[in-house]
Write a protein that holds these residues in place. Structure first.
Motif, PDB file in Angstrom:
ATOM      1  N   ALA A   1       1.193 -67.101 -84.513  1.00  0.00           N
ATOM      2  CA  ALA A   1       1.956 -68.089 -85.273  1.00  0.00           C
ATOM      3  C   ALA A   1       3.225 -67.474 -85.850  1.00  0.00           C
ATOM      4  N   ALA A   2       3.115 -66.225 -86.311  1.00  0.00           N
ATOM      5  CA  ALA A   2       4.285 -65.550 -86.877  1.00  0.00           C
ATOM      6  C   ALA A   2       5.370 -65.358 -85.821  1.00  0.00           C
ATOM      7  N   TRP A   3       4.972 -64.896 -84.646  1.00  0.00           N
ATOM      8  CA  TRP A   3       5.955 -64.686 -83.579  1.00  0.00           C
ATOM      9  C   TRP A   3       6.560 -66.010 -83.121  1.00  0.00           C
ATOM     10  N   ALA A   4       5.763 -67.055 -83.058  1.00  0.00           N
ATOM     11  CA  ALA A   4       6.293 -68.362 -82.652  1.00  0.00           C
ATOM     12  C   ALA A   4       7.362 -68.830 -83.636  1.00  0.00           C
ATOM     13  N   ALA A   5       7.106 -68.628 -84.931  1.00  0.00           N
ATOM     14  CA  ALA A   5       8.081 -69.030 -85.944  1.00  0.00           C
ATOM     15  C   ALA A   5       9.358 -68.204 -85.835  1.00  0.00           C
ATOM     16  N   LEU A   6       9.213 -66.902 -85.611  1.00  0.00           N
ATOM     17  CA  LEU A   6      10.397 -66.047 -85.475  1.00  0.00           C
ATOM     18  C   LEU A   6      11.203 -66.399 -84.232  1.00  0.00           C
ATOM     19  N   GLN A   7      10.527 -66.753 -83.153  1.00  0.00           N
ATOM     20  CA  GLN A   7      11.230 -67.075 -81.914  1.00  0.00           C
ATOM     21  C   GLN A   7      11.955 -68.417 -82.003  1.00  0.00           C
ATOM     22  N   ARG A   8      11.582 -69.244 -82.965  1.00  0.00           N
ATOM     23  CA  ARG A   8      12.302 -70.504 -83.195  1.00  0.00           C
ATOM     24  C   ARG A   8      13.473 -70.324 -84.155  1.00  0.00           C
ATOM     25  N   ALA A   9      13.533 -69.177 -84.815  1.00  0.00           N
ATOM     26  CA  ALA A   9      14.460 -68.993 -85.935  1.00  0.00           C
ATOM     27  C   ALA A   9      15.891 -68.732 -85.491  1.00  0.00           C
ATOM     28  N   HIS A  10      16.818 -69.296 -86.251  1.00  0.00           N
ATOM     29  CA  HIS A  10      18.231 -68.920 -86.163  1.00  0.00           C
ATOM     30  C   HIS A  10      18.575 -67.920 -87.270  1.00  0.00           C
ATOM     31  N   PHE A  11      17.891 -68.062 -88.412  1.00  0.00           N
ATOM     32  CA  PHE A  11      18.090 -67.171 -89.546  1.00  0.00           C
ATOM     33  C   PHE A  11      16.730 -66.626 -89.967  1.00  0.00           C
ATOM     34  N   TYR A  12      16.666 -65.324 -90.166  1.00  0.00           N
ATOM     35  CA  TYR A  12      15.422 -64.652 -90.563  1.00  0.00           C
ATOM     36  C   TYR A  12      15.624 -64.102 -91.963  1.00  0.00           C
ATOM     37  N   GLN A  13      14.972 -64.707 -92.945  1.00  0.00           N
ATOM     38  CA  GLN A  13      15.021 -64.222 -94.320  1.00  0.00           C
ATOM     39  C   GLN A  13      13.922 -63.184 -94.468  1.00  0.00           C
TER      40      GLN A  13
END
Length: 346
Positions: A43-55
Protein backbone atom coordinates in the motif's frame (compact mmCIF):
# COMPACT_ATOMS: atom_id res chain seq x y z
CA UNK A 1 -2.62 25.17 -11.58
CA UNK A 2 -4.39 23.44 -14.45
CA UNK A 3 -7.98 22.49 -13.73
CA UNK A 4 -7.34 19.32 -15.76
CA UNK A 5 -4.75 18.02 -13.35
CA UNK A 6 -5.30 16.06 -10.18
CA UNK A 7 -2.23 16.55 -8.04
CA UNK A 8 -1.41 13.91 -5.48
CA UNK A 9 0.60 14.57 -2.34
CA UNK A 10 1.73 11.50 -0.40
CA UNK A 11 3.02 11.42 3.15
CA UNK A 12 3.48 8.66 5.69
CA UNK A 13 1.41 8.30 8.84
CA UNK A 14 4.06 9.80 11.10
CA UNK A 15 2.88 12.81 13.07
CA UNK A 16 2.67 16.15 11.30
CA UNK A 17 0.82 19.24 12.44
CA UNK A 18 -2.75 19.13 11.00
CA UNK A 19 -2.25 22.49 9.31
CA UNK A 20 -0.43 20.67 6.50
CA UNK A 21 -3.38 18.49 5.48
CA UNK A 22 -5.84 21.31 6.11
CA UNK A 23 -3.93 23.71 3.86
CA UNK A 24 -3.46 21.19 1.08
CA UNK A 25 -7.12 20.11 1.09
CA UNK A 26 -8.23 23.72 0.60
CA UNK A 27 -6.52 23.70 -2.80
CA UNK A 28 -8.70 22.63 -5.69
CA UNK A 29 -7.37 19.60 -7.49
CA UNK A 30 -5.05 18.46 -4.69
CA UNK A 31 -5.39 15.11 -2.90
CA UNK A 32 -3.39 14.14 0.18
CA UNK A 33 -2.80 10.41 0.57
CA UNK A 34 -1.48 9.03 3.86
CA UNK A 35 0.54 5.82 3.51
CA UNK A 36 1.33 3.34 6.31
CA UNK A 37 4.95 3.54 7.44
CA UNK A 38 4.81 -0.04 8.70
CA UNK A 39 2.62 -3.08 8.16
CA UNK A 40 1.68 -2.74 4.50
CA UNK A 41 4.58 -2.06 2.14
CA UNK A 42 2.46 -2.74 -0.94
CA UNK A 43 0.00 0.00 0.00
CA UNK A 44 2.86 2.37 0.81
CA UNK A 45 4.55 1.80 -2.54
CA UNK A 46 1.25 2.18 -4.41
CA UNK A 47 0.70 5.55 -2.74
CA UNK A 48 4.24 6.71 -3.53
CA UNK A 49 3.93 5.62 -7.16
CA UNK A 50 0.79 7.77 -7.50
CA UNK A 51 2.48 10.79 -5.92
CA UNK A 52 3.56 14.00 -7.60
CA UNK A 53 4.77 15.44 -4.28
CA UNK A 54 6.31 13.38 -1.47
CA UNK A 55 6.14 15.03 1.95
CA UNK A 56 8.93 13.16 3.70
CA UNK A 57 9.97 13.11 7.34
CA UNK A 58 13.41 14.57 7.94
CA UNK A 59 14.15 12.12 10.78
CA UNK A 60 16.26 9.38 9.22
CA UNK A 61 15.64 6.83 11.99
CA UNK A 62 11.87 7.41 11.90
CA UNK A 63 11.48 6.18 8.32
CA UNK A 64 12.48 2.75 6.96
CA UNK A 65 15.46 3.13 4.63
CA UNK A 66 13.51 1.79 1.64
CA UNK A 67 11.30 4.90 1.78
CA UNK A 68 14.15 7.40 1.86
CA UNK A 69 14.20 9.50 -1.30
CA UNK A 70 17.13 7.71 -2.93
CA UNK A 71 17.73 6.68 -6.52
CA UNK A 72 15.96 3.34 -6.06
CA UNK A 73 12.77 5.04 -4.85
CA UNK A 74 12.87 7.63 -7.62
CA UNK A 75 13.11 4.86 -10.21
CA UNK A 76 9.97 3.25 -8.78
CA UNK A 77 8.09 6.57 -8.66
CA UNK A 78 8.48 8.18 -12.10
CA UNK A 79 5.60 10.65 -11.55
CA UNK A 80 7.35 12.26 -8.59
CA UNK A 81 8.02 15.97 -9.15
CA UNK A 82 9.11 17.13 -5.72
CA UNK A 83 10.33 15.81 -2.38
CA UNK A 84 9.46 18.14 0.50
CA UNK A 85 11.16 17.66 3.87
CA UNK A 86 9.19 18.15 7.07
CA UNK A 87 12.06 20.01 8.71
CA UNK A 88 15.07 22.22 8.24
CA UNK A 89 17.24 19.23 7.33
CA UNK A 90 16.79 16.56 4.69
CA UNK A 91 18.81 13.59 5.88
CA UNK A 92 16.29 11.21 4.27
CA UNK A 93 16.83 12.72 0.80
CA UNK A 94 19.60 12.10 -1.74
CA UNK A 95 19.63 15.55 -3.30
CA UNK A 96 22.01 14.56 -6.10
CA UNK A 97 19.80 11.64 -7.14
CA UNK A 98 16.73 13.89 -7.07
CA UNK A 99 18.45 16.50 -9.21
CA UNK A 100 19.49 13.83 -11.70
CA UNK A 101 15.86 12.68 -11.92
CA UNK A 102 14.49 16.21 -12.35
CA UNK A 103 12.89 16.15 -8.90
CA UNK A 104 12.87 19.36 -6.87
CA UNK A 105 13.81 19.20 -3.20
CA UNK A 106 12.52 21.73 -0.69
CA UNK A 107 13.19 22.05 3.03
CA UNK A 108 11.55 24.14 5.73
CA UNK A 109 14.77 25.69 6.99
CA UNK A 110 14.16 28.52 9.42
CA UNK A 111 10.64 27.41 10.31
CA UNK A 112 11.64 25.97 13.66
CA UNK A 113 14.73 28.12 14.27
CA UNK A 114 13.18 29.95 17.27
CA UNK A 115 12.35 26.62 18.91
CA UNK A 116 15.86 25.24 18.30
CA UNK A 117 17.48 28.39 19.66
CA UNK A 118 15.38 28.28 22.82
CA UNK A 119 16.33 24.63 23.34
CA UNK A 120 20.02 25.39 22.85
CA UNK A 121 19.88 28.11 25.49
CA UNK A 122 17.83 25.81 27.72
CA UNK A 123 20.46 23.09 27.47
CA UNK A 124 23.20 25.59 28.27
CA UNK A 125 21.34 26.67 31.40
CA UNK A 126 20.44 23.12 32.41
CA UNK A 127 24.04 21.94 32.18
CA UNK A 128 25.80 25.04 33.50
CA UNK A 129 23.42 25.53 36.45
CA UNK A 130 23.18 21.74 37.00
CA UNK A 131 19.39 21.92 36.96
CA UNK A 132 18.80 18.29 36.00
CA UNK A 133 21.40 17.04 38.49
CA UNK A 134 19.65 18.98 41.26
CA UNK A 135 16.25 17.64 40.21
CA UNK A 136 17.45 14.03 40.23
CA UNK A 137 19.23 14.41 43.57
CA UNK A 138 16.25 16.06 45.25
CA UNK A 139 14.00 13.19 44.17
CA UNK A 140 16.19 10.42 45.63
CA UNK A 141 18.40 11.81 48.41
CA UNK A 142 18.37 13.87 51.59
CA UNK A 143 21.23 15.32 53.57
CA UNK A 144 23.09 16.91 50.65
CA UNK A 145 23.97 20.59 50.57
CA UNK A 146 22.84 23.11 48.01
CA UNK A 147 26.48 23.84 47.29
CA UNK A 148 26.96 20.24 46.13
CA UNK A 149 24.90 21.07 43.03
CA UNK A 150 26.22 24.60 42.59
CA UNK A 151 26.74 25.56 38.98
CA UNK A 152 27.86 28.57 36.95
CA UNK A 153 26.00 31.49 35.37
CA UNK A 154 26.16 31.68 31.60
CA UNK A 155 26.09 35.48 31.71
CA UNK A 156 29.40 36.99 30.71
CA UNK A 157 30.73 33.73 29.29
CA UNK A 158 32.06 33.15 25.77
CA UNK A 159 29.73 31.18 23.49
CA UNK A 160 31.13 29.54 20.37
CA UNK A 161 28.58 28.82 17.65
CA UNK A 162 29.43 26.39 14.86
CA UNK A 163 27.13 27.23 11.96
CA UNK A 164 25.40 30.60 12.23
CA UNK A 165 22.44 30.02 9.94
CA UNK A 166 18.81 30.47 10.97
CA UNK A 167 19.02 28.63 14.32
CA UNK A 168 22.56 29.78 15.07
CA UNK A 169 21.61 33.42 14.49
CA UNK A 170 18.59 33.13 16.77
CA UNK A 171 20.75 31.46 19.42
CA UNK A 172 23.26 34.31 19.22
CA UNK A 173 20.48 36.85 19.71
CA UNK A 174 19.20 35.09 22.83
CA UNK A 175 22.73 34.64 24.19
CA UNK A 176 23.43 38.36 23.87
CA UNK A 177 20.51 39.00 26.25
CA UNK A 178 22.53 37.07 28.86
CA UNK A 179 25.55 39.27 28.20
CA UNK A 180 27.53 36.54 26.47
CA UNK A 181 30.32 37.20 24.01
CA UNK A 182 29.60 35.33 20.77
CA UNK A 183 32.19 33.75 18.47
CA UNK A 184 31.03 32.00 15.29
CA UNK A 185 32.53 29.66 12.71
CA UNK A 186 30.76 29.28 9.37
CA UNK A 187 32.74 28.49 6.20
CA UNK A 188 29.77 29.51 4.02
CA UNK A 189 29.65 33.09 5.29
CA UNK A 190 31.99 36.07 5.06
CA UNK A 191 33.36 37.73 8.16
CA UNK A 192 31.10 40.71 7.45
CA UNK A 193 28.00 38.52 7.30
CA UNK A 194 28.93 36.74 10.54
CA UNK A 195 29.23 40.12 12.24
CA UNK A 196 25.87 41.15 10.78
CA UNK A 197 24.38 38.07 12.43
CA UNK A 198 25.61 39.15 15.82
CA UNK A 199 28.88 37.28 16.30
CA UNK A 200 32.62 37.74 16.00
CA UNK A 201 34.14 35.61 13.21
CA UNK A 202 36.72 33.08 14.35
CA UNK A 203 38.49 29.98 13.15
CA UNK A 204 37.44 26.71 14.74
CA UNK A 205 40.80 26.48 16.50
CA UNK A 206 40.42 29.99 17.94
CA UNK A 207 36.91 29.22 19.12
CA UNK A 208 37.87 26.00 20.87
CA UNK A 209 40.55 27.71 22.95
CA UNK A 210 38.31 30.64 23.96
CA UNK A 211 34.73 29.37 24.28
CA UNK A 212 33.25 28.43 27.65
CA UNK A 213 30.33 26.83 25.79
CA UNK A 214 30.40 25.41 22.25
CA UNK A 215 27.03 25.00 20.52
CA UNK A 216 26.62 23.14 17.22
CA UNK A 217 24.10 24.40 14.64
CA UNK A 218 25.65 23.05 11.44
CA UNK A 219 24.18 20.52 8.97
CA UNK A 220 25.43 16.96 8.77
CA UNK A 221 27.32 16.45 5.51
CA UNK A 222 30.68 15.19 4.30
CA UNK A 223 32.44 18.27 5.67
CA UNK A 224 30.96 18.04 9.18
CA UNK A 225 30.71 14.29 9.78
CA UNK A 226 32.73 13.52 12.93
CA UNK A 227 33.83 17.16 13.03
CA UNK A 228 34.05 17.01 16.81
CA UNK A 229 36.31 14.06 17.55
CA UNK A 230 38.71 13.29 20.40
CA UNK A 231 41.24 15.83 19.11
CA UNK A 232 38.65 18.63 18.95
CA UNK A 233 37.29 17.85 22.41
CA UNK A 234 40.84 17.88 23.78
CA UNK A 235 41.36 21.31 22.20
CA UNK A 236 38.36 22.79 24.03
CA UNK A 237 38.97 24.82 27.18
CA UNK A 238 39.16 22.75 30.36
CA UNK A 239 35.78 22.94 32.07
CA UNK A 240 33.94 23.94 28.89
CA UNK A 241 30.44 22.74 28.01
CA UNK A 242 29.44 21.09 24.74
CA UNK A 243 25.93 21.55 23.28
CA UNK A 244 24.47 20.05 20.10
CA UNK A 245 21.07 20.62 18.53
CA UNK A 246 22.55 19.92 15.08
CA UNK A 247 22.61 16.29 13.88
CA UNK A 248 23.86 13.01 15.21
CA UNK A 249 27.21 12.05 13.71
CA UNK A 250 28.68 15.55 13.76
CA UNK A 251 30.29 14.68 17.09
CA UNK A 252 31.93 11.42 18.16
CA UNK A 253 29.80 10.21 21.07
CA UNK A 254 32.40 7.88 22.55
CA UNK A 255 35.09 10.58 22.41
CA UNK A 256 32.70 13.00 24.11
CA UNK A 257 31.95 10.48 26.86
CA UNK A 258 35.66 10.09 27.54
CA UNK A 259 36.22 13.87 27.62
CA UNK A 260 33.45 14.13 30.21
CA UNK A 261 34.59 11.15 32.29
CA UNK A 262 38.13 12.50 32.42
CA UNK A 263 36.88 15.83 33.76
CA UNK A 264 38.29 17.80 30.83
CA UNK A 265 34.78 18.96 29.90
CA UNK A 266 32.30 20.01 32.58
CA UNK A 267 29.15 18.80 30.88
CA UNK A 268 27.13 18.36 27.70
CA UNK A 269 23.60 19.03 26.49
CA UNK A 270 22.67 16.69 23.66
CA UNK A 271 19.51 16.75 21.59
CA UNK A 272 20.84 14.64 18.70
CA UNK A 273 22.19 11.10 18.57
CA UNK A 274 23.41 8.40 16.22
CA UNK A 275 21.17 6.45 16.11
CA UNK A 276 18.03 8.01 17.52
CA UNK A 277 17.04 7.17 20.15
CA UNK A 278 20.36 5.99 21.62
CA UNK A 279 20.43 2.60 23.38
CA UNK A 280 19.55 2.67 27.07
CA UNK A 281 23.07 1.54 27.98
CA UNK A 282 24.74 4.37 26.04
CA UNK A 283 27.76 5.66 28.06
CA UNK A 284 26.61 9.29 27.78
CA UNK A 285 23.27 8.47 29.40
CA UNK A 286 25.10 7.15 32.47
CA UNK A 287 26.73 10.53 33.19
CA UNK A 288 25.01 12.97 35.55
CA UNK A 289 26.59 15.95 33.82
CA UNK A 290 24.85 15.12 30.51
CA UNK A 291 21.39 16.52 29.80
CA UNK A 292 19.80 14.37 27.11
CA UNK A 293 16.77 15.05 24.91
CA UNK A 294 15.28 13.08 22.02
CA UNK A 295 15.85 15.37 18.99
CA UNK A 296 13.08 17.64 20.26
CA UNK A 297 14.79 21.03 19.84
CA UNK A 298 12.56 21.92 16.90
CA UNK A 299 9.62 19.89 18.17
CA UNK A 300 7.54 22.53 19.91
CA UNK A 301 3.88 23.08 19.05
CA UNK A 302 4.83 26.38 17.44
CA UNK A 303 7.84 24.98 15.60
CA UNK A 304 5.90 22.02 14.20
CA UNK A 305 3.04 24.29 13.14
CA UNK A 306 5.46 26.63 11.38
CA UNK A 307 7.24 23.93 9.36
CA UNK A 308 4.00 22.15 8.40
CA UNK A 309 2.41 25.39 7.24
CA UNK A 310 5.58 26.36 5.38
CA UNK A 311 5.70 22.97 3.64
CA UNK A 312 2.11 23.29 2.45
CA UNK A 313 2.63 26.84 1.20
CA UNK A 314 5.78 25.88 -0.71
CA UNK A 315 4.00 23.01 -2.47
CA UNK A 316 1.06 25.26 -3.33
CA UNK A 317 3.43 27.89 -4.71
CA UNK A 318 5.19 25.30 -6.87
CA UNK A 319 1.90 24.09 -8.31
CA UNK A 320 1.28 27.68 -9.38
CA UNK A 321 4.68 27.77 -11.09
CA UNK A 322 6.25 29.95 -8.40
CA UNK A 323 9.77 29.19 -7.32
CA UNK A 324 9.80 28.20 -3.62
CA UNK A 325 11.93 30.17 -1.17
CA UNK A 326 13.68 27.09 0.21
CA UNK A 327 14.61 25.16 -2.90
CA UNK A 328 17.58 22.96 -2.04
CA UNK A 329 18.58 22.17 -5.65
CA UNK A 330 17.92 25.36 -7.66
CA UNK A 331 19.61 23.91 -10.74
CA UNK A 332 16.58 21.63 -11.25
CA UNK A 333 13.99 24.42 -11.36
CA UNK A 334 13.63 24.79 -15.14
CA UNK A 335 13.34 21.04 -15.57
CA UNK A 336 10.81 20.85 -12.74
CA UNK A 337 8.62 23.46 -14.44
CA UNK A 338 8.75 21.54 -17.71
CA UNK A 339 7.79 18.29 -15.96
CA UNK A 340 5.01 20.11 -14.08
CA UNK A 341 3.56 21.44 -17.37
CA UNK A 342 3.76 17.99 -18.92
CA UNK A 343 2.03 16.39 -15.93
CA UNK A 344 -0.74 19.00 -15.94
CA UNK A 345 -1.69 17.96 -19.48
CA UNK A 346 -2.04 14.27 -18.65
Amino acid sequence: MSNLAQWRVTRFDVWINPVFDESMKQEQGVTVEVAPVTGDDDAAWAALQRAHFYQITAAKDELPAQFHARASLLERCPQLLCVSSTGAGYDTVDVEACTHAGVAVVSQIGGNAPAVAEMAIGLMLAVSRRIVESDRKLRRERGFSRESVMGHDIGGKVLGIVGIGHAGTRTAALARAFGMRILAVDPLLSAEEIRARGAEPATLEEMLTQADIVSLHCPRDASTLNLFNAERFAAMRPGAIFISTARGGVHDEMALAEALRSGHLAGAGLDVWHPEPPPLDHPLLALDNVVATFHTAGVSHEGRHNVASMAAQQIIAMLRGERPARLVNPQVWDRFKARLREASQC
